[in-house]
Design a protein around this motif. Structure first.
Motif, PDB file in Angstrom:
ATOM      1  N   VAL A 268      50.084  77.602  60.186  1.00 21.23           N
ATOM      2  CA  VAL A 268      50.076  76.895  61.474  1.00 21.23           C
ATOM      3  C   VAL A 268      49.857  75.404  61.259  1.00 21.23           C
ATOM      4  O   VAL A 268      50.535  74.551  61.850  1.00 21.23           O
ATOM      5  CB  VAL A 268      48.993  77.488  62.404  1.00 21.23           C
ATOM      6  CG1 VAL A 268      48.860  76.651  63.671  1.00 21.23           C
ATOM      7  CG2 VAL A 268      49.318  78.927  62.764  1.00 21.23           C
ATOM      8  N   ILE A 269      48.866  75.066  60.393  1.00 22.20           N
ATOM      9  CA  ILE A 269      48.583  73.656  60.111  1.00 22.20           C
ATOM     10  C   ILE A 269      49.801  72.977  59.492  1.00 22.20           C
ATOM     11  O   ILE A 269      50.168  71.848  59.861  1.00 22.20           O
ATOM     12  CB  ILE A 269      47.364  73.552  59.169  1.00 22.20           C
ATOM     13  CG1 ILE A 269      46.106  74.047  59.882  1.00 22.20           C
ATOM     14  CG2 ILE A 269      47.176  72.119  58.694  1.00 22.20           C
ATOM     15  CD1 ILE A 269      44.884  74.125  58.981  1.00 22.20           C
ATOM     16  N   ARG A 270      50.465  73.665  58.555  1.00 19.57           N
ATOM     17  CA  ARG A 270      51.637  73.091  57.901  1.00 19.57           C
ATOM     18  C   ARG A 270      52.760  72.851  58.910  1.00 19.57           C
ATOM     19  O   ARG A 270      53.383  71.780  58.938  1.00 19.57           O
ATOM     20  CB  ARG A 270      52.119  74.001  56.787  1.00 19.57           C
ATOM     21  CG  ARG A 270      53.319  73.438  56.042  1.00 19.57           C
ATOM     22  CD  ARG A 270      53.938  74.434  55.076  1.00 19.57           C
ATOM     23  NE  ARG A 270      53.037  74.794  54.007  1.00 19.57           N
ATOM     24  CZ  ARG A 270      52.415  75.969  53.900  1.00 19.57           C
ATOM     25  NH1 ARG A 270      52.591  76.896  54.841  1.00 19.57           N
ATOM     26  NH2 ARG A 270      51.631  76.211  52.881  1.00 19.57           N
ATOM     27  N   THR A 271      53.011  73.875  59.751  1.00 24.70           N
ATOM     28  CA  THR A 271      54.118  73.782  60.707  1.00 24.70           C
ATOM     29  C   THR A 271      53.925  72.620  61.673  1.00 24.70           C
ATOM     30  O   THR A 271      54.813  71.772  61.848  1.00 24.70           O
ATOM     31  CB  THR A 271      54.254  75.096  61.486  1.00 24.70           C
ATOM     32  OG1 THR A 271      54.507  76.155  60.558  1.00 24.70           O
ATOM     33  CG2 THR A 271      55.396  75.007  62.483  1.00 24.70           C
ATOM     34  N   TYR A 272      52.748  72.577  62.304  1.00 28.77           N
ATOM     35  CA  TYR A 272      52.521  71.528  63.300  1.00 28.77           C
ATOM     36  C   TYR A 272      52.244  70.179  62.647  1.00 28.77           C
ATOM     37  O   TYR A 272      52.535  69.125  63.236  1.00 28.77           O
ATOM     38  CB  TYR A 272      51.365  71.929  64.223  1.00 28.77           C
ATOM     39  CG  TYR A 272      51.740  73.042  65.178  1.00 28.77           C
ATOM     40  CD1 TYR A 272      52.478  72.750  66.324  1.00 28.77           C
ATOM     41  CD2 TYR A 272      51.388  74.353  64.917  1.00 28.77           C
ATOM     42  CE1 TYR A 272      52.849  73.765  67.202  1.00 28.77           C
ATOM     43  CE2 TYR A 272      51.747  75.373  65.779  1.00 28.77           C
ATOM     44  CZ  TYR A 272      52.471  75.075  66.927  1.00 28.77           C
ATOM     45  OH  TYR A 272      52.843  76.076  67.790  1.00 28.77           O
ATOM     46  N   GLY A 273      51.677  70.193  61.444  1.00 29.03           N
ATOM     47  CA  GLY A 273      51.453  68.925  60.755  1.00 29.03           C
ATOM     48  C   GLY A 273      52.753  68.243  60.401  1.00 29.03           C
ATOM     49  O   GLY A 273      52.892  67.013  60.547  1.00 29.03           O
TER      50      GLY A 273
ATOM     51  N   ALA B  21      55.737  68.897  61.929  1.00 25.78           N
ATOM     52  CA  ALA B  21      56.504  68.636  63.149  1.00 25.78           C
ATOM     53  C   ALA B  21      55.949  67.457  63.933  1.00 25.78           C
ATOM     54  O   ALA B  21      56.715  66.636  64.471  1.00 25.78           O
ATOM     55  CB  ALA B  21      56.530  69.889  64.016  1.00 25.78           C
ATOM     56  N   TRP B  22      54.639  67.330  64.018  1.00 29.54           N
ATOM     57  CA  TRP B  22      54.033  66.314  64.877  1.00 29.54           C
ATOM     58  C   TRP B  22      53.695  65.014  64.141  1.00 29.54           C
ATOM     59  O   TRP B  22      53.792  63.937  64.710  1.00 29.54           O
ATOM     60  CB  TRP B  22      52.751  66.867  65.512  1.00 29.54           C
ATOM     61  CG  TRP B  22      53.003  67.963  66.526  1.00 29.54           C
ATOM     62  CD1 TRP B  22      54.202  68.415  66.971  1.00 29.54           C
ATOM     63  CD2 TRP B  22      52.001  68.734  67.193  1.00 29.54           C
ATOM     64  NE1 TRP B  22      54.044  69.426  67.881  1.00 29.54           N
ATOM     65  CE2 TRP B  22      52.691  69.649  68.051  1.00 29.54           C
ATOM     66  CE3 TRP B  22      50.613  68.767  67.162  1.00 29.54           C
ATOM     67  CZ2 TRP B  22      52.015  70.561  68.838  1.00 29.54           C
ATOM     68  CZ3 TRP B  22      49.952  69.674  67.966  1.00 29.54           C
ATOM     69  CH2 TRP B  22      50.649  70.562  68.800  1.00 29.54           C
TER      70      TRP B  22
END
Length: 425
Positions: A373-378, A380-381
């Motif tokens: 989750v941290i990797r994905t949103y980190g 993307a955002w």
């Protein structure tokens, strides 16, 4: 009466019900194969935790050498149950081992005679000198023979192999061997204060591990021994569920039997005497109790359970590797189980073992999911580039999670989640 019984056991029922719910969730999310493996290993740890809780909870013995008794029990069971090595039996290896056992028995007899020489008029200094001489002679004789024996066995047959006996026999022998080692340790160390006893048991555990790791002629050392036999049908053709469920049933039966016996002992005069020695050693000694003998007794009993549990654990893993015994996994983790569950409470030891092992095992997949989750949103955002070893750090998080768990327990429940009940006689 029933209401009073429920009130007395309310905390136990609530905690075990919550634990059962947690296990059910793991079965639903991780599948039966993974969950059964986790429960079998947790059951083996529960057996070991029962051994530690009677040493610490019943008698106040601070044993930080748990790993050594687990490793000794596991090695003993492997030697008893693994199939025989024909190359060894067709060489001069059995003769060398037989001579070594005779020399070992002679050395033990010599040490025993030196120890009781005071009964025959030897003074304290002379008795001490005789013991030192007996130890020196035993060391010189046994080490010289072992060097020759190890070289010839490794050159001719690799290692001695096993005896091919049933697994249950191996488990019993594992407990007996761990108990014998504990007796010798107790005779030497149980007159020491708790902090010195901790240092002594820690050192002895390291000696046992490094001996097993380097004794290629006896355990194959780091080459490992596998596959180890099971007391039930092994998972053949991918049928893991039935095989692991059968193993779990056997482990659960063993834990329940040991629990019932320990509960009976705890409430018997023997258990009251042990707690009296723990709470006020001077008063117990003034009442005529042989404190040192009783401590050796409880130390041996607890170590027998550790050896038995270690044998169950290593056979389930189906591979024996002396390097796999670690202080973190096989001493520290078990102390966390006992402290969290409540030392001196057998139900607490079982609860703590299962709960802590679940936390230990499940912290990695939960951390991996959180890292994803941290990797994905980190990315993307924030256009963040995660480190290359990001996933491998999830394994290290289990130590942090266990440390946080025991810190919270010590802060809010210093006597454990299921503390020892104050007995009224």
């Amino acid at each position: 009466m029933e209401g009073n019984l429920f009130d007395r056991n309310r905390r136990d029922l609530i905690l075990f019900a919550g634990l059962a719910l947690l296990v059910a969730v793991i079965f639903l999310t991780q599948g039966s194969v993974y969950s059964l493996r986790m429960l079998v290993e947790a059951g083996c740890y529960a057996m070991i935790a029962l051994g530690l809780t009677i040493q610490w909870g019943y008698a106040g013995l601070f044993n930080v050498g748990v790993m050594g008794f687990i490793a000794a029990g596991a090695a003993s069971s492997v030697l008893i149950t693994f199939p025989t090595n024909p190359d060894f039996w067709n060489s001069n290896g059995p003769q060398l081992v037989g001579i070594f056992l005779v020399k070992l028995a002679f050395s033990a007899a010599l040490l025993w005679l030196a120890n009781i020489s005071g009964r025959f008029g030897a003074g304290r200094r002379l008795r001490g000198l005789l013991i030192v001489i007996a130890i020196a002679v035993a060391y010189l004789v046994l080490s010289a023979h072992m060097t020759v024996m190890a070289e010839q066995i490794e050159a001719n047959s690799g290692w001695i192999g096993g005896l091919g006996l049933p697994v249950l026999v191996g488990w019993i022998v594992a407990g007996v061997v761990a108990g014998i080692i504990a007796w010798f340790v107790g005779k030497i160390c149980l007159g020491l204060r708790s902090d010195y006893l901790a240092i002594a048991t820690l050192g002895i555990a390291q000696i046992i591990k490094h001996f097993l790791k380097n004794a290629d002629w006896l355990t194959r050392g780091t080459l490992t021994v596998s596959p180890l036999p099971w007391p039930v049908e092994t998972p053949s053709g991918g049928e893991f569920i039935m095989a692991r469920a059968s193993y779990l049933s056997l482990v659960a039966i063993a834990v329940v039997i040991i629990y019932l016996l320990l509960e009976r002992a705890y409430n018997a005069p023997w258990g009251r005497m042990m707690r009296a020695i723990r709470d006020n050693e001077t008063a117990a000694e003034a009442m005529g109790k042989n404190v040192t003998s009783r401590r050796i007794e409880i130390f041996v009993l607890g170590s027998v359970l550790m050896g038995f549990g270690g044998a169950m654990l290593i056979h389930f893993a189906s591979i024996y590797d002396p390097s796999g015994f670690l202080d973190l996994n096989h001493t520290f983790l078990i102390w966390v189980m006992v402290i969290l569950g409540g030392s001196g409470n057998n139900r607490g030891a079982i609860f703590g073992a299962i709960f802590v092992y679940i936390v230990w095992v499940m912290s990695e997949p939960i951390t991996l999911a959180l890292f994803d989750v941290i990797r994905t949103y980190g990315v993307a955002w924030f256009d963040w580039e995660p480190p290359s070893d990001f996933n491998s750090r999830a394994l290290q998080m289990r130590v942090f999670v266990i440390g946080l768990t025991i810190t919270l327990v010590l802060r809010f429940a210093p006597r454990g989640l299921l503390p020892e009940r104050q007995a009224r006689h």
